[in-house]
Design a protein around this motif. Structure first.
Motif, PDB file in Angstrom:
ATOM      1  N   LEU B 135       0.834  -1.202   0.000  1.00  0.00           N
ATOM      2  CA  LEU B 135       0.000   0.000   0.000  1.00  0.00           C
ATOM      3  C   LEU B 135       0.868   1.252   0.000  1.00  0.00           C
ATOM      4  O   LEU B 135       0.621   2.222  -0.712  1.00  0.00           O
ATOM      5  N   GLU B 137       3.862   1.433  -1.148  1.00  0.00           N
ATOM      6  CA  GLU B 137       4.539   1.500  -2.439  1.00  0.00           C
ATOM      7  C   GLU B 137       3.635   2.139  -3.500  1.00  0.00           C
ATOM      8  O   GLU B 137       4.063   2.990  -4.260  1.00  0.00           O
ATOM      9  N   ARG B 138       2.362   1.713  -3.529  1.00  0.00           N
ATOM     10  CA  ARG B 138       1.476   2.161  -4.600  1.00  0.00           C
ATOM     11  C   ARG B 138       0.770   3.461  -4.277  1.00  0.00           C
ATOM     12  O   ARG B 138       0.358   4.188  -5.168  1.00  0.00           O
ATOM     13  N   GLY B 139       0.569   3.709  -3.005  1.00  0.00           N
ATOM     14  CA  GLY B 139      -0.139   4.939  -2.631  1.00  0.00           C
ATOM     15  C   GLY B 139      -1.633   4.765  -2.539  1.00  0.00           C
ATOM     16  O   GLY B 139      -2.311   5.552  -1.913  1.00  0.00           O
TER      17      GLY B 139
END
Lengths: 461, 227
Positions: B135, B137-139
């Motif tokens: 989460l 990492e991806r935003g």
């Protein structure tokens, strides 16, 4: 502040002249923290508001529809992000961009970098000298207008040599990755002692730390004030001439005192305008390196063209031309407007004449490089292609046909470039170029006029 | 007038009287891009939405053999996984172009209304969570982004402990993985699990089993794509 924190030069070379996201920095978190504390890495706001619109500080996109919002789970806020340059990593309000404000790395000076032993023609020599002067005098920009097949790459070698002797950093940028792939091995052979890297979407080494960089113009998004000389090859090619942010980015990648050199065979209207009013210094090379005129295209009116293409058939005039050509030993390159037509016509051609080896290429073709290579090796007789092969490729002896030259993808520049594919080798300096059309367009007429005018300026009747 | 979310071409509307008197939702994809996406319809497996001539596809028969009683009542998917969808998912999920979720909104909401709102009452929507690391990492969580499009949205009551990328595994490995989820609070209403892709159904079944063991009467899956 004194630099009591020593970084390997390899890292400094990777950081110098770049504008990067945190996850692109080539250092670990600890080093990153001390670098920002020492103010060697300078954070900048990634998206800023300018009047009524926003601007992405990496790609300089200002179009409203190309900004999006997302709810960030890291900080529970809604962030604005840039959709235009998202394929190179998301730029959003959440993460800063970083610039290197430390000492500039020392780029080596080379005594004799050029290992190319060829000889330039008088015309090429003239352009090469002009490029050297431009770099010497730190001129802002200069355009080299040279006809297709005049040997533009070789003209650059003297200028590159001069810049490398002074320890300058250079970049050769071009809108098309095919051109990068073709230039890279040629320059590596010509400058064997210099560090050279190629940067494009699928390139493996992305560090971009070499003294001489060959890159697609999109890759310059990561650079700022990095180069002393930027050479833009094929400046009129898509997407450079349609995309407003690429010229800004190219300018930004250059140091304020640097020189921009544009290369093209078909300048666009805005460049022509600037040349006419002498806002853009330029030099015109009218002769091909083998001293023969450009083949002038012929138009062939074919009333049934649209109907035939819709039924995946060849117009009679095309087949008649194909089988009654003067030099039937030449290979044939057939340009068509769309991918579907390229595939369909290849199919029809094989069923009609299975003894003639034919194939098609287009931008979505996974084997495109292989097929072009086979064509170059003369293992294929007829190649159906979309406009992807309009520039940057050389085949020794071919005739060129354009089916439906009135289609809007064939603008003036494209048609001049297409005509420039024929007669590129000194052994066979001529070739047929036929535009099959069902009504002349301005682009066709202007392209033929432009080619005739260039031949005239080259001293041919 | 607005631009297509995928090809950035301007979408030009044909004005009609309908526009004047009723609310017509803006389309977010141009006609060409919309036609590239393949809606799932016709004969499908009643269990997992896959296109098949049998009433239950072989995969679903395997699941009910293996688990005895399948915790997942049914899965509904909207689109099939073609080349264009793969590109769109990649740009949306991995590159992080959040706005692309609005390209799926019209059909995603419509199919939801057709399938669930008419049949179920008093349900809750649970997006499949991502692990903390992923989460960060991806935003954003792509399942959560989809769930936000639906009526009755609320944040997930599930937690994911560890996660390896499912896409990197073989089919057999995927079906053998351990249950990565943890329940924050038990619920006694029917649940609709929302996720982006249903490939083997392992993820959904892990979550469904956990919910059922903790007193949930029925669990459905609602996914954007049937891989």
């Amino acid at each position: 502040m004194k630099n009591h924190f020593s970084l390997p030069t390899r890292i400094i070379k990777q950081l110098a002249g770049k504008r990067l996201l945190k996850r692109e920095l080539p250092v670990n978190h600890q080093t990153y923290q001390s670098l920002t504390k020492l103010k060697l890495l300078h954070p900048i706001q990634p998206i800023i508001k300018k009047g009524f619109h926003y601007e992405c500080q990496r790609c300089h996109n200002t179009k409203r529809s190309l900004f999006g919002m997302y709810p960030c789970s890291r900080c529970n806020q809604t962030h604005r992000y840039c959709r235009k340059c998202i394929t190179m990593g998301r730029v959003s309000d959440c993460e800063k961009l970083y610039e290197w404000h430390g000492p500039e790395p020392n780029w080596p000076t080379h005594q004799q970098p050029c290992t190319w032993k060829g000889k330039l023609t008088i015309e090429q020599e003239r352009a090469a000298k002009r490029i050297v002067t431009a770099i010497q005098l730190k001129e802002k920009e200069i355009l080299i207008h040279a006809v297709c097949g005049s040997g533009k790459t070789e003209m650059l070698f003297q200028g590159i040599t001069y810049a490398l002797q002074l320890g300058m950093r250079l970049c050769i940028a071009t809108p098309r990755s095919d051109v990068v792939r073709e230039l890279f091995p040629r320059l590596k052979r010509a400058f064997q002692t210099v560090s050279i890297q190629a940067l494009y979407g699928e390139s493996r080494d992305k560090s971009g730390s070499a003294q001489l960089i060959i890159a697609t113009t999109h890759q310059l998004l990561r650079y700022i004030h990095a180069f002393d000389v930027v050479i833009v090859d094929e400046i009129d090619a898509f997407p450079y001439h349609k995309d407003i942010s690429l010229p800004i980015v190219t300018k930004r990648a250059l140091k304020p005192s640097g020189t921009r050199i544009y290369l093209t065979a078909t300048p666009r209207d805005d460049q022509k305008q600037r040349m006419k009013y002498q806002h853009l210094p330029h030099i015109f090379i009218a002769k091909r390196y083998h001293n023969h005129p450009l083949p002038v295209p012929q138009m062939k009116l074919t009333i049934s063209l649209q109907k035939n293409l819709a039924h995946k058939q060849f117009p009679k005039s095309f087949l008649r031309w194909y089988f009654t050509r003067e030099h039937s030993e030449r290979q044939v390159l057939v340009f068509v407007p769309t991918i579907q037509i390229a595939e369909a016509l290849k199919q029809t051609f094989t069923t009609l004449h299975s003894e003639i080896r034919s194939t098609f290429v287009h931008s979505k073709d996974p084997n495109r490089e292989e097929k072009v290579d086979l064509f170059r090796k003369k293992k294929i007789d007829v190649l159906f292609t979309t406009t992807i092969l309009e520039r940057g490729v050389t085949f020794p002896a071919i005739d060129v046909a354009v089916l439906n030259a009135g289609h809007h993808v064939f603008d003036e520049a494209a048609l001049v470039q297409i005509a420039g594919r024929a007669g590129r080798s000194p052994d066979d300096p001529d070739g047929d170029v036929i535009f099959f059309h069902d009504g002349k367009t301005n682009a066709m007429v202007q392209a033929i006029q432009a080619i005739k005018a260039m031949n005239k300026r080259g001293g041919f009747k | 007038m607005n631009d297509c979310l995928w090809c950035n071409q301007a979408i030009i509307y044909q004005p009609s009287w309908r526009h004047l008197f009723t609310f017509v939702e803006r389309t977010t994809l141009c006609d060409d891009c919309q036609s590239e996406l393949e809606l799932l319809n016709g004969k499908r497996c009643v269990k997992c939405s896959r296109k098949s001539d049998m009433e239950r596809c072989l995969d679903c028969q395997y699941w009910s053999e293996k688990l005895g009683k399948d915790p997942l009542t049914a899965n509904i998917s909207v689109y099939s996984y073609n080349e264009r969808m793969r590109e769109m998912i990649a740009k949306w999920k991995y590159r992080g172009d959040y706005e692309l979720v609005y390209a799926f909104r019209p059909m995603f909401v419509k199919v939801f209304k057709n399938h669930f709102l008419t049949q179920l009452k008093n349900f809750i929507i649970v997006p499949i969570p991502l692990s903390e690391m992923r989460l960060h990492e991806r935003g954003f969580n792509q399942a959560d982004a989809l769930a936000r499009l639906l009526p009755y949205y609320q944040p997930s009551i599930l937690k994911r402990l560890h996660s390896e990328k499912q896409a990197k595994k073989t089919r057999y490995e995927r079906m053998q993985t351990k249950n990565p989820f943890k329940l924050v609070e038990p619920i006694n209403k029917p649940v609709i699990l929302v996720d982006d892709i249903y490939t083997t159904g392992t993820t959904l079944r892990h979550a469904a089993r956990l919910l059922k063991n903790n007193g949930c009467p029925e669990v459905y899956g609602y996914t954007l794509v049937r891989g």
